[in-house]
Design an enzyme around this catalytic site. Sequence first.
Site, short mmCIF file in Angstrom:
data_model
loop_
_atom_site.label_atom_id
_atom_site.label_comp_id
_atom_site.label_asym_id
_atom_site.label_seq_id
_atom_site.Cartn_x
_atom_site.Cartn_y
_atom_site.Cartn_z
N SER A 192 -3.03 -5.52 9.10
CA SER A 192 -2.64 -3.88 9.41
C SER A 192 -3.29 -3.17 10.22
O SER A 192 -3.30 -2.18 10.46
CB SER A 192 -2.69 -3.30 7.82
OG SER A 192 -1.51 -3.57 7.02
N SER B 193 0.79 -1.26 -0.04
CA SER B 193 0.06 0.04 -0.10
C SER B 193 0.77 1.34 -0.12
O SER B 193 0.68 2.22 -0.87
CB SER B 193 -0.99 0.05 1.27
OG SER B 193 -1.77 -1.30 1.14
N ASN B 194 1.87 1.17 0.86
CA ASN B 194 2.77 2.38 0.89
C ASN B 194 3.61 2.48 -0.28
O ASN B 194 4.42 3.46 -0.56
CB ASN B 194 3.62 2.24 2.24
CG ASN B 194 2.93 2.76 3.30
OD1 ASN B 194 2.60 3.83 3.64
ND2 ASN B 194 2.57 1.73 4.10
N LYS C 210 -0.19 -10.51 6.89
CA LYS C 210 -0.03 -9.37 7.34
C LYS C 210 -1.47 -8.76 7.90
O LYS C 210 -2.40 -8.80 7.01
CB LYS C 210 0.71 -8.60 6.53
CG LYS C 210 0.84 -6.82 7.01
CD LYS C 210 1.37 -6.15 6.02
CE LYS C 210 1.31 -4.67 6.40
NZ LYS C 210 1.59 -3.73 5.50
N GLY D 203 0.75 -4.92 11.15
CA GLY D 203 1.13 -3.94 10.12
C GLY D 203 0.63 -2.52 10.60
O GLY D 203 0.88 -1.45 9.87
#
Lengths: 300, 300, 300, 300
Positions: free
Chosen positions: C167, C46-47, C165, C190
Amino acid sequence: MKRFTGIYTPIATPFLRDGSLDEPSLRSNVAKWMATSLTGLVVLGSNGEAASLDDDECDRIVDIVREGVPQDRPLIAGTGRESTRATIAATQRAADAGADAALVRTPSFFKPQMTSDAFVRHYTEVADASPIPVLLYNVTLYTGVNLLPDAVERLATHPNIVGMKESGGDIAQIADFVGRTPEDFTVLAGSATTLVHALYAGCDGAVLALAALAPDACQRMLLLVKERRLDEANALQRELLPLARSVGGLYGVPGLKAALDLLGYAGGEPRPPLRSVSSKIIELLSEQLGSLGLISSSLR
Amino acid sequence: MKRFTGIYTPIATPFLRDGSLDEPSLRSNVAKWMATSLTGLVVLGSNGEAASLDDDECDRIVDIVREGVPQDRPLIAGTGRESTRATIAATQRAADAGADAALVRTPSFFKPQMTSDAFVRHYTEVADASPIPVLLYNVTLYTGVNLLPDAVERLATHPNIVGMKESGGDIAQIADFVGRTPEDFTVLAGSATTLVHALYAGCDGAVLALAALAPDACQRMLLLVKERRLDEANALQRELLPLARSVGGLYGVPGLKAALDLLGYAGGEPRPPLRSVSSKIIELLSEQLGSLGLISSSLR
Amino acid sequence: MKRFTGIYTPIATPFLRDGSLDEPSLRSNVAKWMATSLTGLVVLGSNGEAASLDDDECDRIVDIVREGVPQDRPLIAGTGRESTRATIAATQRAADAGADAALVRTPSFFKPQMTSDAFVRHYTEVADASPIPVLLYNVTLYTGVNLLPDAVERLATHPNIVGMKESGGDIAQIADFVGRTPEDFTVLAGSATTLVHALYAGCDGAVLALAALAPDACQRMLLLVKERRLDEANALQRELLPLARSVGGLYGVPGLKAALDLLGYAGGEPRPPLRSVSSKIIELLSEQLGSLGLISSSLR
Amino acid sequence: MKRFTGIYTPIATPFLRDGSLDEPSLRSNVAKWMATSLTGLVVLGSNGEAASLDDDECDRIVDIVREGVPQDRPLIAGTGRESTRATIAATQRAADAGADAALVRTPSFFKPQMTSDAFVRHYTEVADASPIPVLLYNVTLYTGVNLLPDAVERLATHPNIVGMKESGGDIAQIADFVGRTPEDFTVLAGSATTLVHALYAGCDGAVLALAALAPDACQRMLLLVKERRLDEANALQRELLPLARSVGGLYGVPGLKAALDLLGYAGGEPRPPLRSVSSKIIELLSEQLGSLGLISSSLR
């Protein structure tokens, strides 16, 4: 010095067939709990159906329970009302009847107006007027409002506000309460499904419906976290989870009362519009109590 | 025959400096409203700060207002409580004091247990016991629970349940209430920001804080929709929107009380934890009232 | 044997002025991170603005980063797409380019249809087809859907699904993932704002934007929890909290990129509709980095 | 002059057994719709599974459908992507393929950053670059973000932004869109369950999955509202409600495709992770289509 650490249970309120308060059952329940490892009792909490009791009943309940709880064990009384003036009056009456502290639920009816400023003013006026120490009480599941860390931080400096109960499961918020309040401010967890996580985050104890059924397990959890035995604490949390869910949001007060019946306490019927749980749920509760060794299989 | 159609306002409760009920102001407010086009009044509603009043105050308020409301104009009293028994008691007291109908807010504390079944049992028992007709009352903004169409459909067959007030703005749900209840069941809107849409969907009237300030405009809206003048109705709705928002969820009871003060009614301070709005908001309310022609510019 | 434990960062994707991929900056960033204590890297997370990259860019990024990450340090590539077939294709391409594992975000567009059954089928088909191990990826903040413990429990038995993961910050859900999956299933946190709580609950590591800025502190957190030094771990969490919030949901990718710029990495502008943060936020980030000793005061 | 008023349907995308685009079925479906009262078609909408199509497929679909839609009937193409640059590229390709307008869904991945300012910049850049008129598209159910009236008001002044589609059922918001945009800005409803209410509020038409099945009923609704026949319009809305719910959020694209199959169109299987609905739901759809007279009972 930190006060009101430990494990408490918010006791249920037993009713007679005609719907009125069942005083003898209340007395005998209290006597039984006083024979357990519980630190103390909370009366007139959410699980005590405080929302459905009138003021006379509330006064009578504090009277009766105080008689059964020795002075060296804390008795905390729920005294939250929607208006500040009614909350102050209820707090003073609870103090007169011998409560050691008042657990004051946030007002919540006018949700959009229930800002941190409104909460700070409300609790400050209540704490100013209260003859006994005040504990803040945030229970978003039932109130639909959230007492935020910034309000708690400001209120924690009041000399007569000694702690709080947070019934939610947002661990970051609980950690924030712990991190932003003085060393001697008590933070109590109110959600049994996240008990171990709240203790890791720094809670000093808990007020749990589950503790009415499994006081030893709850005290053991406190000890395991204190001794940093995380694997055992996490395992115990997993064991407790099904019952914790049942007597938490899932089946609520009716679930707690049915479980009390199964353990030999006087649970009985909740006050309508609440209704008793179904026989299927009673069976499930019986299994959950059994698998924790709280009732013997012969009783099931 | 359909009853309780028309435009009502849930009147505010004025208090004295010491926080107690201001009876003379209540009387004079009622007299003023009786000189307007309002169909009738609702006492002890959310905007009447019912949640912050004790039972004695409630009884007194119904008494006083009934004296000021002639028998041919409906007086509806809010009587909802958390328990069924307390709701029945409050309803009977309101009937004794002369209320024409009871507006019964959903119980809401134990949210996860407030199912359609629970609501049906609660309202059935209340309606069975009530000497006066019962109106259901769904106000999710304040209660956090939703009375669903399936429950309303079942309850609408009860001979003593004659209608409902829906305070939300979900027009599909309102249309469902209208579509699934008998011809003689009254559905009243409670949100002024969506008034015109609720009327298009079939509502028979409304109970609005806005109507305390702008009764003629609200009655006109009813007429415009009846006459199918949609463009004018939509335009009127747009005109009313800013004030409707201000005395709705945005500034709530404190906003309504400040607006009443501006119009020459006795608004005054709300009961804490509610607080008066800021002078900046008073100015905004003044502009909004002015732009609707409700106060002359010389008064602003 | 458990794989992919440790501290990872989901690297940002630098762009040139004309909006295209800035390959030299990407290479130099990777080289810098390889000189830190980070366990490994995640690309196309996402980042990494994966949602705004086209397939060619994705392929190029994995190629470039793999060149900079030695074989003994894990490189994980985000390969989630809305359709199962596109996800499989992306996963195969990432494997071809040398990724060690695929981090597969839940599909989320058709929210009401994204049931546990749908997720189980989707991930099973992807894992069946994938040449490299698959990690599930739940990021409700961005997707609006939640991958529930029952789905994870079922998927964790697949031989090619080796971990996940999560988040979010719901610690009870994270504990459930840990408790309901096999010993060798890796659960990575996350959310940096709840890192310590996720580790107490049994997470094996984390994938954090914060770790791009403060890799040592994140590794230290892992160690403190392993050694049961809860007071120090809680204190470190409190220290990290402001920066964790800034580069988490609060300022998102633009916040992370600005912080990278401050630390001498190539952050740069995000791809529109994302925009750079304001100079005021850059100042705040600078203070937060400074108070953690990540930039010297002379640089601020 | 207002453009794009009327009733549109967002057509489904048929696939072959192997999962690839079924071009002949697409052609024949379009031909059938062109024989109905539909005003025009929308391709590559949410119901067209645009989120699961790759760019080549998108281009092909616009090509094929344009061939089947005469120049005097509008063809609108969905061209929203997460990044501004990808959205511009997709819009230009759709224009090249002959689309009359672009329906541009809000970007939504980075939800906390998707402010009104971000939307205004995104849509302004897209509209500046687009060779064809742009329609804004707000579909909160699927995106989890909300395009607010203040953003729409600002965007409606752009000469190349000619209207919008709002897929939600918040009538107050729809009325706000209508009230705050110029006379020649087209507002299209996207929710069939609230169609009549959206039209009362001033919508100029609708883009509805339901219209693929019941185009005449949707056109009739438009007429009834225009002629102020509210009782008939409300009654028609109630009739349409069950099917509207089924092919709306309830069963989504799989529900729509099953209903198309029942009507003799080529629906077929959705692209995974979406799956076909169960036979029980097919039966329900069949009943709902039957009770609207859309399929004869002999076919059921």
